[in-house]
Write a protein that holds these residues in place. Structure first.
Motif, PDB file in Angstrom:
ATOM      1  N   TYR A  67      47.086   2.052  26.495  1.00  0.00           N
ATOM      2  CA  TYR A  67      46.797   1.585  25.129  1.00  0.00           C
ATOM      3  C   TYR A  67      47.455   2.566  24.169  1.00  0.00           C
ATOM      4  O   TYR A  67      46.961   3.675  23.941  1.00  0.00           O
ATOM      5  CB  TYR A  67      45.294   1.495  24.888  1.00  0.00           C
ATOM      6  CG  TYR A  67      44.904   1.138  23.461  1.00  0.00           C
ATOM      7  CD1 TYR A  67      45.645   0.226  22.722  1.00  0.00           C
ATOM      8  CD2 TYR A  67      43.790   1.718  22.848  1.00  0.00           C
ATOM      9  CE1 TYR A  67      45.293  -0.106  21.416  1.00  0.00           C
ATOM     10  CE2 TYR A  67      43.425   1.388  21.546  1.00  0.00           C
ATOM     11  CZ  TYR A  67      44.181   0.482  20.834  1.00  0.00           C
ATOM     12  OH  TYR A  67      43.842   0.157  19.542  1.00  0.00           O
ATOM     13  N   SER A  69      47.897   3.227  20.802  1.00  0.00           N
ATOM     14  CA  SER A  69      47.414   2.935  19.455  1.00  0.00           C
ATOM     15  C   SER A  69      48.258   3.676  18.428  1.00  0.00           C
ATOM     16  O   SER A  69      48.717   4.799  18.667  1.00  0.00           O
ATOM     17  CB  SER A  69      45.947   3.352  19.325  1.00  0.00           C
ATOM     18  OG  SER A  69      45.493   3.185  18.002  1.00  0.00           O
ATOM     19  N   ARG A  77      39.698   0.519  13.661  1.00  0.00           N
ATOM     20  CA  ARG A  77      40.189   1.128  14.907  1.00  0.00           C
ATOM     21  C   ARG A  77      39.030   1.703  15.724  1.00  0.00           C
ATOM     22  O   ARG A  77      39.034   1.643  16.954  1.00  0.00           O
ATOM     23  CB  ARG A  77      41.208   2.225  14.601  1.00  0.00           C
ATOM     24  CG  ARG A  77      42.389   1.799  13.750  1.00  0.00           C
ATOM     25  CD  ARG A  77      43.260   0.767  14.407  1.00  0.00           C
ATOM     26  NE  ARG A  77      44.378   0.417  13.537  1.00  0.00           N
ATOM     27  CZ  ARG A  77      45.656   0.663  13.814  1.00  0.00           C
ATOM     28  NH1 ARG A  77      46.002   1.228  14.945  1.00  0.00           N
ATOM     29  NH2 ARG A  77      46.607   0.305  12.959  1.00  0.00           N
ATOM     30  N   VAL A  80      37.416  -1.174  17.555  1.00  0.00           N
ATOM     31  CA  VAL A  80      38.237  -1.566  18.708  1.00  0.00           C
ATOM     32  C   VAL A  80      38.003  -0.604  19.866  1.00  0.00           C
ATOM     33  O   VAL A  80      37.807  -1.019  21.020  1.00  0.00           O
ATOM     34  CB  VAL A  80      39.730  -1.595  18.325  1.00  0.00           C
ATOM     35  CG1 VAL A  80      40.607  -1.649  19.573  1.00  0.00           C
ATOM     36  CG2 VAL A  80      40.026  -2.797  17.439  1.00  0.00           C
ATOM     37  N   LEU A  84      36.469  -1.402  23.563  1.00  0.00           N
ATOM     38  CA  LEU A  84      37.287  -1.116  24.739  1.00  0.00           C
ATOM     39  C   LEU A  84      36.567  -0.191  25.710  1.00  0.00           C
ATOM     40  O   LEU A  84      36.474  -0.482  26.912  1.00  0.00           O
ATOM     41  CB  LEU A  84      38.610  -0.492  24.298  1.00  0.00           C
ATOM     42  CG  LEU A  84      39.573  -0.059  25.413  1.00  0.00           C
ATOM     43  CD1 LEU A  84      40.052  -1.265  26.213  1.00  0.00           C
ATOM     44  CD2 LEU A  84      40.765   0.701  24.815  1.00  0.00           C
ATOM     45  N   ILE A 129      49.185  -2.105  25.924  1.00  0.00           N
ATOM     46  CA  ILE A 129      48.733  -2.745  24.695  1.00  0.00           C
ATOM     47  C   ILE A 129      49.105  -1.836  23.529  1.00  0.00           C
ATOM     48  O   ILE A 129      48.875  -0.620  23.585  1.00  0.00           O
ATOM     49  CB  ILE A 129      47.212  -2.985  24.704  1.00  0.00           C
ATOM     50  CG1 ILE A 129      46.826  -3.971  25.809  1.00  0.00           C
ATOM     51  CG2 ILE A 129      46.722  -3.498  23.357  1.00  0.00           C
ATOM     52  CD1 ILE A 129      45.330  -4.136  25.990  1.00  0.00           C
ATOM     53  N   CYS A 131      48.971  -1.597  19.058  1.00  0.00           N
ATOM     54  CA  CYS A 131      48.179  -2.144  17.956  1.00  0.00           C
ATOM     55  C   CYS A 131      48.887  -1.996  16.633  1.00  0.00           C
ATOM     56  O   CYS A 131      49.302  -0.892  16.277  1.00  0.00           O
ATOM     57  CB  CYS A 131      46.825  -1.443  17.887  1.00  0.00           C
ATOM     58  SG  CYS A 131      45.798  -2.046  16.529  1.00  0.00           S
ATOM     59  N   LEU A 155      48.551  -6.284  19.902  1.00  0.00           N
ATOM     60  CA  LEU A 155      47.247  -6.640  19.357  1.00  0.00           C
ATOM     61  C   LEU A 155      47.306  -6.611  17.831  1.00  0.00           C
ATOM     62  O   LEU A 155      47.795  -5.648  17.242  1.00  0.00           O
ATOM     63  CB  LEU A 155      46.218  -5.622  19.873  1.00  0.00           C
ATOM     64  CG  LEU A 155      44.938  -5.371  19.089  1.00  0.00           C
ATOM     65  CD1 LEU A 155      44.004  -6.551  19.214  1.00  0.00           C
ATOM     66  CD2 LEU A 155      44.253  -4.100  19.605  1.00  0.00           C
ATOM     67  N   GLU A 309      39.248  -9.172  18.569  1.00  0.00           N
ATOM     68  CA  GLU A 309      40.694  -9.023  18.700  1.00  0.00           C
ATOM     69  C   GLU A 309      41.074  -8.321  20.000  1.00  0.00           C
ATOM     70  O   GLU A 309      42.000  -8.740  20.690  1.00  0.00           O
ATOM     71  CB  GLU A 309      41.246  -8.235  17.511  1.00  0.00           C
ATOM     72  CG  GLU A 309      41.285  -8.999  16.211  1.00  0.00           C
ATOM     73  CD  GLU A 309      42.495  -9.908  16.117  1.00  0.00           C
ATOM     74  OE1 GLU A 309      43.511  -9.497  15.525  1.00  0.00           O
ATOM     75  OE2 GLU A 309      42.418 -11.034  16.649  1.00  0.00           O
ATOM     76  N   ILE A 310      40.375  -7.236  20.346  1.00  0.00           N
ATOM     77  CA  ILE A 310      40.714  -6.531  21.581  1.00  0.00           C
ATOM     78  C   ILE A 310      40.310  -7.355  22.797  1.00  0.00           C
ATOM     79  O   ILE A 310      40.992  -7.343  23.822  1.00  0.00           O
ATOM     80  CB  ILE A 310      40.082  -5.113  21.605  1.00  0.00           C
ATOM     81  CG1 ILE A 310      40.553  -4.309  22.812  1.00  0.00           C
ATOM     82  CG2 ILE A 310      38.570  -5.167  21.554  1.00  0.00           C
ATOM     83  CD1 ILE A 310      42.019  -3.971  22.813  1.00  0.00           C
ATOM     84  N   TRP A 314      43.118  -8.529  25.575  1.00  0.00           N
ATOM     85  CA  TRP A 314      42.785  -8.103  26.936  1.00  0.00           C
ATOM     86  C   TRP A 314      42.793  -9.304  27.881  1.00  0.00           C
ATOM     87  O   TRP A 314      43.335  -9.223  28.999  1.00  0.00           O
ATOM     88  CB  TRP A 314      41.426  -7.419  26.968  1.00  0.00           C
ATOM     89  CG  TRP A 314      41.139  -6.798  28.296  1.00  0.00           C
ATOM     90  CD1 TRP A 314      40.521  -7.381  29.372  1.00  0.00           C
ATOM     91  CD2 TRP A 314      41.486  -5.471  28.703  1.00  0.00           C
ATOM     92  NE1 TRP A 314      40.464  -6.505  30.422  1.00  0.00           N
ATOM     93  CE2 TRP A 314      41.036  -5.331  30.050  1.00  0.00           C
ATOM     94  CE3 TRP A 314      42.102  -4.400  28.088  1.00  0.00           C
ATOM     95  CZ2 TRP A 314      41.229  -4.136  30.767  1.00  0.00           C
ATOM     96  CZ3 TRP A 314      42.286  -3.232  28.797  1.00  0.00           C
ATOM     97  CH2 TRP A 314      41.850  -3.104  30.118  1.00  0.00           C
TER      98      TRP A 314
END
Length: 388
Positions: A67, A69, A77, A80, A84, A129, A131, A155, A309-310, A314
């Motif tokens: 991830y 970010s 954030r 999220v 997660l 992923i 963001c 994302l 959203e996450i 996912w």
């Protein structure tokens, strides 16, 4: 309870699905007409056939995920990350499909995010992923990952690389509905301050374009100014305070992108300029203010609820790793409208305007619903039931 939006005649003219390109013509015609019509779509939004339609993962599960970010400095954030770490990771590890998630932060530095992504690929992650990133800056790195069989999932906003897989609301539509609703609340007349998110990111720019189009549906609306709130309450509060101090004339409303509405509310309240209406998204503190002041605004619009959203990206990622074959580059969902009646059913009057948390719309309303996601995959199946 929540209302998914249907497009207004001011925004689109419904067209025949047969006119859509490859990939789009394979999804539900109603979804294609509503969310992928060129009249209501960010012109840079990638909607071609996915490069991962025939993808087979390099390794069997459990998979190692990166991830990357780009920012950690706001409540969105944080929400999220909470979803997660405390919901998604334990669930998918218990299913035997996830080994670990390696998390990096680049603090809005594209070069650092690129370096971190390359390191994740070299460390052997099975997917990455990202963001809310710059739509073009990461493209060479997305290709680097793709060449090694590592798909990159964007994302909340899109990457323009043909090798990226994107998921989000249709931000241009979401911004349009927010701007149009505020114009109607003002009776089609007034001066409005617009607070962008992070200029240069796809989610911010798409939504900003939609907001301006929505405000423009009323010729009597004037955009009094624009500032960047950086999707952060503290930043938005400071920027709006400065704008108000140097622009003492009439101001009738403020349209702001979450996550910054609570900061804007505070700036207005501290300015002594009256009860100027501020557009509200998903921050619980701002929703609480509206809960206890029902005439403040007419509706709130959910365009990027962080937990949902996450969960959406996912699920898209896991389906892709399982070989379900995404049909198109961008999987889009509807914005969701929240009325005051809806809010009263969700929130007690003893709520706190100081809450840093966010409203959860729920998977059944935000694309992670299996029946909705099945529509975007060639070989759809329940990703939680996967047995290699």
């Amino acid at each position: 309870m929540f209302r998914s939006l249907t497009m207004t005649s001011a925004l689109i003219a419904v067209v025949a699905t047969a006119g859509f390109a490859e990939g789009i013509d394979e999804i539900d015609p109603a979804v294609a007409d509503r969310l992928y019509n060129a009249e209501m779509l960010d012109p840079m939004q990638p909607i071609g056939p996915s490069a991962w339609r025939d993808f087979v993962a390099n390794n069997p599960p459990p998979w190692k995920i990166g991830y990357a970010s780009s920012y950690a400095g706001n409540t969105w954030r944080a929400a999220v990350m909470d979803e997660l770490q405390n919901t998604i990771i334990p669930e998918w590890q218990s299913l035997g499909l996830l080994s670990e998630v390696v998390i990096t932060q680049s603090n809005l530095n594209d070069s650092q995010q690129i370096q971190q992504m390359r390191q994740l690929v070299d460390q052997g992650v099975d997917a990455i992923i990202v963001c809310c990133s710059n739509p073009t800056a990461l493209n060479a790195t997305v290709k680097y990952a793709a060449d090694k069989g590592v798909p990159v999932f964007s994302l909340t906003g899109y990457l323009t690389s043909e090798y990226a897989i994107n998921s989000s609301v249709n931000y241009q539509v979401g911004g349009f509905e927010i701007g149009k609703d505020m114009a109607e609340q003002l009776g089609g007349q007034g001066r409005v301050l617009v607070v962008e998110g992070i200029p240069g990111t796809s989610g911010s720019d798409s939504q900003h374009r939609g907001v301006l189009a929505g405000l423009a549906t009323a010729p009597g609306i004037e955009v009094a100014g624009t500032v960047a709130g950086m999707w952060t309450d503290q930043v938005a509060q400071g920027e709006v305070q400065k704008w108000l101090a140097t622009n003492p004339g009439q101001l009738d409303a403020i349209v702001v992108q979450s996550a910054a509405e609570m900061g804007v509310l505070r700036a207005v309240q501290q300015s002594g300029r009256g009860n100027i209406p501020v557009a509200i998204g998903g921050e619980l503190g701002a929703l609480c203010y509206w809960r206890n002041n029902p005439d403040y605004i007419r509706n709130a619009y959910q365009v990027w609820p962080p937990a949902d959203e996450i969960q959406l990206i996912w699920n898209v990622m896991m389906r892709t790793l399982q070989g379900q074959g995404p049909k198109i580059q961008s999987i889009l969902v509807d914005p969701v409208k929240l009325t005051h009646e809806d809010l009263v059913a969700l929130m007690d009057e003893d709520c706190s305007v100081d809450s840093p948390d966010w409203l959860k719309v729920g998977a059944d309303r935000w694309g992670a619903d299996p029946a909705y996601l099945d529509n975007f995959f060639l070989n759809p199946a329940d990703p939680r039931a996967y047995k290699p």
